[in-house]
Write a protein that holds these residues in place. Sequence first.
Motif, PDB file in Angstrom:
ATOM      1  N   VAL A  74       0.858  -1.183   0.000  1.00  0.00           N
ATOM      2  CA  VAL A  74       0.000   0.000   0.000  1.00  0.00           C
ATOM      3  C   VAL A  74       0.897   1.236   0.000  1.00  0.00           C
ATOM      4  N   ILE A  75       0.723   2.087  -0.987  1.00  0.00           N
ATOM      5  CA  ILE A  75       1.587   3.246  -1.176  1.00  0.00           C
ATOM      6  C   ILE A  75       0.821   4.526  -0.861  1.00  0.00           C
ATOM      7  N   ASP A  76       1.078   5.115   0.277  1.00  0.00           N
ATOM      8  CA  ASP A  76       0.519   6.423   0.647  1.00  0.00           C
ATOM      9  C   ASP A  76      -0.986   6.513   0.401  1.00  0.00           C
ATOM     10  N   SER A  77      -1.708   5.454   0.723  1.00  0.00           N
ATOM     11  CA  SER A  77      -3.143   5.404   0.442  1.00  0.00           C
ATOM     12  C   SER A  77      -3.874   4.716   1.591  1.00  0.00           C
ATOM     13  N   PRO A  78      -4.189   5.453   2.646  1.00  0.00           N
ATOM     14  CA  PRO A  78      -4.791   4.839   3.843  1.00  0.00           C
ATOM     15  C   PRO A  78      -6.072   4.073   3.570  1.00  0.00           C
ATOM     16  N   GLY A  79      -6.844   4.492   2.556  1.00  0.00           N
ATOM     17  CA  GLY A  79      -8.095   3.804   2.256  1.00  0.00           C
ATOM     18  C   GLY A  79      -7.891   2.342   1.927  1.00  0.00           C
ATOM     19  N   PHE A  80      -6.768   2.010   1.321  1.00  0.00           N
ATOM     20  CA  PHE A  80      -6.483   0.614   1.009  1.00  0.00           C
ATOM     21  C   PHE A  80      -6.114  -0.181   2.262  1.00  0.00           C
ATOM     22  N   LEU A  81      -5.631   0.485   3.287  1.00  0.00           N
ATOM     23  CA  LEU A  81      -5.295  -0.221   4.527  1.00  0.00           C
ATOM     24  C   LEU A  81      -6.560  -0.750   5.197  1.00  0.00           C
ATOM     25  N   THR A  82      -7.585   0.077   5.258  1.00  0.00           N
ATOM     26  CA  THR A  82      -8.842  -0.389   5.861  1.00  0.00           C
ATOM     27  C   THR A  82      -9.497  -1.451   4.980  1.00  0.00           C
ATOM     28  N   ALA A  83      -9.381  -1.295   3.664  1.00  0.00           N
ATOM     29  CA  ALA A  83      -9.939  -2.304   2.765  1.00  0.00           C
ATOM     30  C   ALA A  83      -9.229  -3.638   2.956  1.00  0.00           C
ATOM     31  N   TRP A  84      -7.919  -3.601   3.136  1.00  0.00           N
ATOM     32  CA  TRP A  84      -7.139  -4.826   3.368  1.00  0.00           C
ATOM     33  C   TRP A  84      -7.600  -5.511   4.656  1.00  0.00           C
ATOM     34  N   GLN A  85      -7.852  -4.731   5.696  1.00  0.00           N
ATOM     35  CA  GLN A  85      -8.348  -5.315   6.946  1.00  0.00           C
ATOM     36  C   GLN A  85      -9.706  -5.970   6.742  1.00  0.00           C
ATOM     37  N   ARG A  86     -10.624  -5.267   6.096  1.00  0.00           N
ATOM     38  CA  ARG A  86     -11.970  -5.807   5.894  1.00  0.00           C
ATOM     39  C   ARG A  86     -11.948  -7.043   5.002  1.00  0.00           C
ATOM     40  N   ALA A  87     -10.925  -7.130   4.135  1.00  0.00           N
ATOM     41  CA  ALA A  87     -10.803  -8.296   3.256  1.00  0.00           C
ATOM     42  C   ALA A  87     -10.204  -9.502   3.970  1.00  0.00           C
ATOM     43  N   GLY A  88      -9.893  -9.348   5.253  1.00  0.00           N
ATOM     44  CA  GLY A  88      -9.353 -10.455   6.028  1.00  0.00           C
ATOM     45  C   GLY A  88      -7.848 -10.423   6.198  1.00  0.00           C
ATOM     46  N   SER A  89      -7.229  -9.295   5.852  1.00  0.00           N
ATOM     47  CA  SER A  89      -5.779  -9.109   6.005  1.00  0.00           C
ATOM     48  C   SER A  89      -4.976 -10.214   5.315  1.00  0.00           C
ATOM     49  N   PRO A  90      -5.220 -10.452   4.031  1.00  0.00           N
ATOM     50  CA  PRO A  90      -4.497 -11.538   3.349  1.00  0.00           C
ATOM     51  C   PRO A  90      -3.031 -11.197   3.094  1.00  0.00           C
ATOM     52  N   GLY A  91      -2.161 -12.182   3.275  1.00  0.00           N
ATOM     53  CA  GLY A  91      -0.747 -12.019   2.952  1.00  0.00           C
ATOM     54  C   GLY A  91      -0.014 -11.066   3.865  1.00  0.00           C
ATOM     55  N   SER A  92       1.215 -10.772   3.494  1.00  0.00           N
ATOM     56  CA  SER A  92       2.031  -9.798   4.218  1.00  0.00           C
ATOM     57  C   SER A  92       1.642  -8.393   3.767  1.00  0.00           C
ATOM     58  N   LEU A  93       1.763  -7.441   4.691  1.00  0.00           N
ATOM     59  CA  LEU A  93       1.461  -6.042   4.383  1.00  0.00           C
ATOM     60  C   LEU A  93       2.750  -5.232   4.397  1.00  0.00           C
ATOM     61  N   ILE A  94       3.051  -4.620   3.254  1.00  0.00           N
ATOM     62  CA  ILE A  94       4.185  -3.709   3.152  1.00  0.00           C
ATOM     63  C   ILE A  94       3.637  -2.307   2.930  1.00  0.00           C
ATOM     64  N   LEU A  95       4.100  -1.381   3.734  1.00  0.00           N
ATOM     65  CA  LEU A  95       3.711   0.014   3.606  1.00  0.00           C
ATOM     66  C   LEU A  95       4.836   0.745   2.873  1.00  0.00           C
ATOM     67  N   GLU A  96       4.523   1.279   1.694  1.00  0.00           N
ATOM     68  CA  GLU A  96       5.532   2.000   0.912  1.00  0.00           C
ATOM     69  C   GLU A  96       5.237   3.492   1.000  1.00  0.00           C
ATOM     70  N   VAL A  97       6.260   4.269   1.340  1.00  0.00           N
ATOM     71  CA  VAL A  97       6.072   5.699   1.587  1.00  0.00           C
ATOM     72  C   VAL A  97       6.902   6.507   0.600  1.00  0.00           C
ATOM     73  N   HIS A  98       6.207   7.346  -0.176  1.00  0.00           N
ATOM     74  CA  HIS A  98       6.869   8.260  -1.107  1.00  0.00           C
ATOM     75  C   HIS A  98       6.641   9.715  -0.724  1.00  0.00           C
TER      76      HIS A  98
END
Length: 346
Positions: A74-98
Amino acid sequence: MKVLFCYRYGVIGGVSTQLLNRYTHFSAEFEIGVLYESDHGMVAHFPPGVARVTATDEAREAAIRDAAPDVVVVIDSPGFLTAWQRAGSPGSLILEVHTTTANLSYLGELAVEPDHIVTVSEYMRAKLGALGLSPISVVPNCLDERWYADTVPPTLETTPVAWIGKLDGHKRWRAAADLLDRIAAAQPGVTPLLVGGYTAPVSEVEALTTKLATSRALGSARWLPRVDYDLMPGLYSAIAANGGLTVSTTTDESFGMSVAEALVRECPVIAPAVGALPEILPEEALYPPGDWADAANRARRALTDSGFRAALLSTAPLVRERTHTEYALAAFANVLQRSAKSSKVA
């Protein structure tokens, strides 16, 4: 391994272009998917089915769940973080910051803990480390093969001095217009060129066109709101081949992609000594932030002094090496090893 990149804006330039640059080499090693919240022309640059638009929270959640990714970036997009949680948190989560702007505030409000954090420069690693974030790895921005293709630049009857960026306060386009005005007024034969602003608000476009219409030195200026990405390497080469250069007026840069692009195409750059720019530019190219007289003097010297132009390009070999896609791929693969949650990612 399925790697899903998630970013807000599918707009030519910045992060979206970086994802496109990565794609060719990364897709040879991983199954790549890209999700955007909105598209302004980038989706069509990827092969069919690779990138898609997810315009609502529900669509983002469904797309992540359907992708069943091993890794979500997820790159500088908090909305995708909540979507990832609601989707069941699949896989590893990498936060990319630009981002280096106020948008960084979301990092202090994270409701999830990423497995790893990726950024693009040592400057950004230090900036994020000061916020208490860890572990952090650097995966530099990269340029794909089109940036190394030979072109035959046209011979122009003028010398372009270009500014490339968004029409916003971060890139300081108003300061850029004033700087180009100053350079053109003092240097006959210069044509100011502004590139960018395709998605700018109407108010900013009106302010720019008014500036161009009311300044005598900018009367010959050219404004290109949008240039197809495939044409950008040739544009930089044409500027350089006709004795021109690019200038930057940015307030901060996590990496400085347009600067790197210019250097790879042997186009001199004058820029402020901010953010990560001192990591890729020589001292000769850097002016004190806000010192427009110094910036103009360096630009004028670059137009007339061949030795100075050569000095401005002295870091080009380093930038070519650092921005090679294979370099970024190796760094990203190392991140995946470090952030692995299961044998699927190992």
